[in-house]
Design an enzyme around this catalytic site. Sequence first.
Site, PDB file in Angstrom:
ATOM      1  CB  SER A  70      -0.946   0.019   1.200  1.00  0.00           C
ATOM      2  OG  SER A  70      -2.049  -0.793   0.926  1.00  0.00           O
ATOM      3  CE  LYS A  73      -4.352   1.062  -1.064  1.00  0.00           C
ATOM      4  NZ  LYS A  73      -3.977  -0.191  -0.486  1.00  0.00           N
ATOM      5  CE1 TYR A 196      -4.802  -1.103  -4.145  1.00  0.00           C
ATOM      6  CE2 TYR A 196      -5.338  -3.437  -4.218  1.00  0.00           C
ATOM      7  CZ  TYR A 196      -5.009  -2.318  -3.499  1.00  0.00           C
ATOM      8  OH  TYR A 196      -4.882  -2.392  -2.135  1.00  0.00           O
ATOM      9  CE1 TYR A 246      -3.971   1.156   4.687  1.00  0.00           C
ATOM     10  CE2 TYR A 246      -2.651   0.008   6.311  1.00  0.00           C
ATOM     11  CZ  TYR A 246      -2.873   0.393   5.022  1.00  0.00           C
ATOM     12  OH  TYR A 246      -2.004   0.024   4.060  1.00  0.00           O
ATOM     13  CB  VAL A 264      -0.005  -5.826   4.192  1.00  0.00           C
ATOM     14  CG1 VAL A 264      -1.185  -5.155   4.865  1.00  0.00           C
ATOM     15  CG2 VAL A 264      -0.264  -6.074   2.717  1.00  0.00           C
TER      16      VAL A 264
HETATM   17  N1  GLN Z   1      -2.370  -5.520  -1.829  1.00  0.00           N
HETATM   18  C1  GLN Z   1      -2.882  -5.371  -0.493  1.00  0.00           C
HETATM   19  C2  GLN Z   1      -4.383  -5.536  -0.472  1.00  0.00           C
HETATM   20  O1  GLN Z   1      -5.029  -5.038  -1.325  1.00  0.00           O
HETATM   21  C3  GLN Z   1      -2.457  -4.028   0.024  1.00  0.00           C
HETATM   22  C4  GLN Z   1      -2.985  -3.741   1.407  1.00  0.00           C
HETATM   23  C5  GLN Z   1      -2.029  -2.952   2.271  1.00  0.00           C
HETATM   24  O2  GLN Z   1      -0.830  -2.904   2.073  1.00  0.00           O
HETATM   25  N2  GLN Z   1      -2.570  -2.422   3.327  1.00  0.00           N
HETATM   26  O3  GLN Z   1      -4.936  -6.184   0.396  1.00  0.00           O
END
Ligand code: GLN
Length: 310
Positions: A70, A73, A196, A246, A264
């Site tokens: 993520s 993003k 994505y 988050y 993650v």
């Molecule tokens: N590719 C992961 C997902 O969509 C990314 C989530 C993350 O890093 N928080 O679940």
Amino acid sequence: MSTTLSAPPLGLLLEDIVRRHRPRQNAGSVPTNIPFLATVPFDRFGIAVATTSGEVFSSGDAGVPFSIQSISKVFTLAMALQGGRSAGLWSRVLREPSGTSFNSLVQLEAEKGIPRNPFINAGALVVTDHLLEETPDAATQLLRFLTEQAGSPGPFIDEAAAAGELDSSSRNLALAHFLKDFGNLTRPAAVVVENYVRQCSIMMTCVQLAKAGLFLANNGQGTSGTVLSPSETKRIGSIMLTCGMYDAAGEFAYRVGLPGKSGVGGGILVIVPGRCSICVWSPRLDAKGNSLAGTAALADLSDRTGWSVF
Ligand code: GLN
């Protein structure tokens, strides 16, 4: 670069951070929907600092590529805002902390398909859809952007990891179908999710990510020129501070006091405005999906250097 008077020089400080925070036991979790991440040894730990004066300091596994997940993003949002390309985007995604997990379906349904912010999965899917208006392959565009900002070749898309995640992407597909149902997705749900997931599967080292994020600490000036205006750069930093971790954004702001974005894969990118960009990586996660050792290390580093936006 000066830190607080009692702190040792930055190179030594980072070595000490690695000594203190490299995990000694396999605590924490790995995401169940991304099989590749379970194969990464629990005791990996790296940290890199890229300064606005052009220096790079690093320690531990800072040269080992990991899955940025993520953290991507932040950079897709930067791409979407570049050169006045944001028209229409901010009516499709808000800028409020979500207070829910990054892949929550409930909030998206209750709020009629308008994601709370661009750093939760639903919001990032909208940003990807926005980028797909200009290119059929937003993931490769992102890879080019990151490679240019990192200043040397190295970042790559781990297509096998992406394929593994795509096989268990029911939840992200569900988010995309909700968005589509509410009229907030232009491309087919499967196309947006594939793009994505490939963005999330980009592999980079702490050193590369710290360098790639430097424009966020440097008024929008990247390695090879202007990436964003100072005002857009400030706004990305604000969204990182309020939404980057988050539903742990408040706790992270309390402990670290800096705008950050986690993934993650265990990476966290943090900005010290005007001074430096920091990337820390350690793969095991807390219950909210943020690196356990990475967060502790950043709290320690900000206390010992005095680096904070407060
Ligand atoms: N590719 C992961 C997902 O969509 C990314 C989530 C993350 O890093 N928080 O679940």
